[in-house]
Design a protein around this motif. Sequence first.
Motif, PDB file in Angstrom:
ATOM      1  N   GLU A 294     -58.795  36.206  21.269  1.00  0.00           N
ATOM      2  CA  GLU A 294     -57.295  37.010  22.155  1.00  0.00           C
ATOM      3  C   GLU A 294     -57.374  37.843  20.867  1.00  0.00           C
ATOM      4  O   GLU A 294     -58.114  39.253  21.101  1.00  0.00           O
ATOM      5  N   ILE A 295     -57.826  37.850  19.765  1.00  0.00           N
ATOM      6  CA  ILE A 295     -57.348  38.909  18.058  1.00  0.00           C
ATOM      7  C   ILE A 295     -59.708  39.229  18.575  1.00  0.00           C
ATOM      8  O   ILE A 295     -59.960  40.104  17.574  1.00  0.00           O
ATOM      9  N   THR A 296     -60.640  37.759  18.232  1.00  0.00           N
ATOM     10  CA  THR A 296     -61.868  38.404  18.653  1.00  0.00           C
ATOM     11  C   THR A 296     -61.500  40.121  19.344  1.00  0.00           C
ATOM     12  O   THR A 296     -63.019  40.485  18.807  1.00  0.00           O
ATOM     13  N   THR A 297     -61.030  39.486  20.875  1.00  0.00           N
ATOM     14  CA  THR A 297     -61.274  40.812  21.376  1.00  0.00           C
ATOM     15  C   THR A 297     -60.896  42.654  20.754  1.00  0.00           C
ATOM     16  O   THR A 297     -61.815  43.465  20.781  1.00  0.00           O
ATOM     17  N   LEU A 298     -59.733  42.157  20.068  1.00  0.00           N
ATOM     18  CA  LEU A 298     -59.016  43.607  20.082  1.00  0.00           C
ATOM     19  C   LEU A 298     -59.781  43.869  18.141  1.00  0.00           C
ATOM     20  O   LEU A 298     -60.521  44.955  17.848  1.00  0.00           O
ATOM     21  N   ILE A 299     -60.752  42.837  17.138  1.00  0.00           N
ATOM     22  CA  ILE A 299     -61.712  43.337  16.432  1.00  0.00           C
ATOM     23  C   ILE A 299     -62.575  44.083  17.631  1.00  0.00           C
ATOM     24  O   ILE A 299     -63.114  44.875  16.861  1.00  0.00           O
ATOM     25  N   ARG A 300     -63.509  43.673  18.606  1.00  0.00           N
ATOM     26  CA  ARG A 300     -64.140  44.115  19.107  1.00  0.00           C
ATOM     27  C   ARG A 300     -64.379  45.610  19.794  1.00  0.00           C
ATOM     28  O   ARG A 300     -64.886  46.550  19.799  1.00  0.00           O
ATOM     29  N   LYS A 301     -63.564  45.904  20.106  1.00  0.00           N
ATOM     30  CA  LYS A 301     -62.305  47.301  20.521  1.00  0.00           C
ATOM     31  C   LYS A 301     -62.352  47.915  19.884  1.00  0.00           C
ATOM     32  O   LYS A 301     -62.681  49.027  20.504  1.00  0.00           O
ATOM     33  N   ALA A 302     -62.271  47.705  18.697  1.00  0.00           N
ATOM     34  CA  ALA A 302     -61.749  48.125  17.765  1.00  0.00           C
ATOM     35  C   ALA A 302     -63.287  48.737  16.385  1.00  0.00           C
ATOM     36  O   ALA A 302     -63.442  49.811  16.318  1.00  0.00           O
ATOM     37  N   LEU A 304     -65.374  47.133  15.242  1.00  0.00           N
ATOM     38  CA  LEU A 304     -65.757  45.890  13.965  1.00  0.00           C
ATOM     39  C   LEU A 304     -66.477  45.015  13.547  1.00  0.00           C
ATOM     40  O   LEU A 304     -66.159  44.464  14.958  1.00  0.00           O
ATOM     41  N   SER A 305     -67.112  45.174  12.981  1.00  0.00           N
ATOM     42  CA  SER A 305     -67.727  43.569  12.983  1.00  0.00           C
ATOM     43  C   SER A 305     -66.995  42.480  12.580  1.00  0.00           C
ATOM     44  O   SER A 305     -66.275  42.761  10.738  1.00  0.00           O
ATOM     45  N   MET A 306     -67.352  40.925  12.370  1.00  0.00           N
ATOM     46  CA  MET A 306     -66.876  39.744  12.121  1.00  0.00           C
ATOM     47  C   MET A 306     -67.218  38.955  12.371  1.00  0.00           C
ATOM     48  O   MET A 306     -67.823  38.624  12.505  1.00  0.00           O
ATOM     49  N   ALA A 307     -66.602  37.942  11.677  1.00  0.00           N
ATOM     50  CA  ALA A 307     -66.943  36.752  11.246  1.00  0.00           C
ATOM     51  C   ALA A 307     -65.859  35.886  11.575  1.00  0.00           C
ATOM     52  O   ALA A 307     -64.762  36.140  10.854  1.00  0.00           O
ATOM     53  N   ARG A 308     -66.391  35.082  11.499  1.00  0.00           N
ATOM     54  CA  ARG A 308     -64.756  33.712  12.218  1.00  0.00           C
ATOM     55  C   ARG A 308     -64.429  32.390  11.381  1.00  0.00           C
ATOM     56  O   ARG A 308     -66.109  32.004  12.061  1.00  0.00           O
ATOM     57  N   LEU A 315     -69.421  35.090   5.458  1.00  0.00           N
ATOM     58  CA  LEU A 315     -68.925  36.646   5.403  1.00  0.00           C
ATOM     59  C   LEU A 315     -70.228  36.583   4.815  1.00  0.00           C
ATOM     60  O   LEU A 315     -70.416  36.485   3.859  1.00  0.00           O
ATOM     61  N   THR A 316     -70.484  38.079   5.123  1.00  0.00           N
ATOM     62  CA  THR A 316     -71.887  38.924   4.625  1.00  0.00           C
ATOM     63  C   THR A 316     -71.496  40.094   4.475  1.00  0.00           C
ATOM     64  O   THR A 316     -69.574  40.456   4.350  1.00  0.00           O
ATOM     65  N   ALA A 317     -72.772  40.784   4.353  1.00  0.00           N
ATOM     66  CA  ALA A 317     -72.057  42.178   3.490  1.00  0.00           C
ATOM     67  C   ALA A 317     -72.104  43.082   4.836  1.00  0.00           C
ATOM     68  O   ALA A 317     -70.983  43.780   3.728  1.00  0.00           O
ATOM     69  N   ASP A 318     -72.613  42.626   5.835  1.00  0.00           N
ATOM     70  CA  ASP A 318     -71.581  43.290   6.633  1.00  0.00           C
ATOM     71  C   ASP A 318     -70.420  43.125   7.506  1.00  0.00           C
ATOM     72  O   ASP A 318     -70.266  43.763   8.083  1.00  0.00           O
ATOM     73  N   THR A 319     -69.879  42.342   7.141  1.00  0.00           N
ATOM     74  CA  THR A 319     -68.286  41.801   7.619  1.00  0.00           C
ATOM     75  C   THR A 319     -67.092  42.442   7.365  1.00  0.00           C
ATOM     76  O   THR A 319     -66.807  43.062   6.137  1.00  0.00           O
TER      77      THR A 319
END
Length: 447
Positions: A294-302, A304-308, A315-319
Amino acid sequence: MTSLKSSAPPLLFHLYRGVTALLAPFAFRKVAGKLAAHGVTPVRQRERLGYASQPRPTPMSSDDSSAPLLWFHGASVGESLAALSLIDKLAPRLPRAEFLLTSGTASSAEMMAKRMPARCRHQFAPLDSSTAVQRFLRHWQPDAALFVESELWPVTLDAAKHAGVRLALVNARLSDRSVERWKSKPATAAFVMQKFDILLSQNPQMGQTLIELGADAARVHPSGNLKAGSAPLPVDKQALDDLRSALGTRPAWIASSTHQGEEETVIAAHKALLAEFPALCLLLAPRHPERAEEITTLIRKAGLSMARRSEGQPLTADTQIYLADTLGEVGTWYALSPIVFLGGSLAPIGGHNPFEVAQAGAAVITGPGYSNFAETFPPLIAAGGAVEVTDASTLAKAVQNWLQDPTALTKARAAAHDVVTTQAAALEGVVDLLIDHLALAPAAADN
């Protein structure tokens, strides 16, 4: 010590006891299923029916005051940790005492397995039905029982009292909804409250509420929040070093113990902060990791890039957001950044533990809904160790202020630590109160 005479059991109590006896098999099926889903063995699941999976420590006689068995009950992780903090304080004063800690959740059992001190063992609590409770009491024969926060189980309390167990309610905290529910049943509330030999409330207001519900005023003592005396959370040094290496010089902030409806605010605040701090990383640790999708969906809708973390994504320089969807690692996250937003405070939850944050050396950001820690946040905010926010804009502003002013952040961190240290020191008197009111053997008698 002379005990307060309890009122006769009201009709509602008899009805409750009868209904719980009838429903116990169905209740067990439900709780056993939850435990099984977390890998708890069938043998340990049956602890909920009062069947012990460990022997009682000797001697068996409850008349031997030199070796009492003290039973602590905390519903889940937070309450169990508060119980552990009290056990840590009582153990040196009662060197022959043994300790039994019960809880109801698999996560609390996992935490206790890692953090229990010597002379302590864990069991799942019996259901609040006569057969399960009587079975539990016959095996363990506790000398005293200490219930943490809001666990008021009428059948358990009545059976324990009849078995001669001295009872305490510690760190007492009832929600407004719970208080109103008890007030609507005044005879039953008084019957339950009068079972306790001592009631330690988190603050004077809650102490007065307990008296209004029927507790003997002479036995009610505001004692502060026991969580102030908890040991610091464990830190996984390797994981911490790995994350620090991955971040490099990038700034970071933490949003911890967030609930449904709060992640949107946190993500919006982080998106606003990125406009001024493009390298900023948010470590988002939800209260319930199973909500990760559910939270992953919220981050993608915003956008923003993410790592789980649970999927081993680095965790990279782009996260931009690192989703820490795991259990038992909060201490590591608090050590990673000195800026922590505590969830459960923008949603109507009551807030979460600021002591753990301050002990880790971080400053605290909270929403206005911190009723579970009403004795702690006002002085914390007044001292400058915490900041209260209401929405994404004020949350972003609070983080921005501390990122831009390291001196102010250093002062806030020190203030938070000082407030927690002061409250922890005030808890030392709690041990004396419990030893007195529960007629436990003082240290002098144990030597």
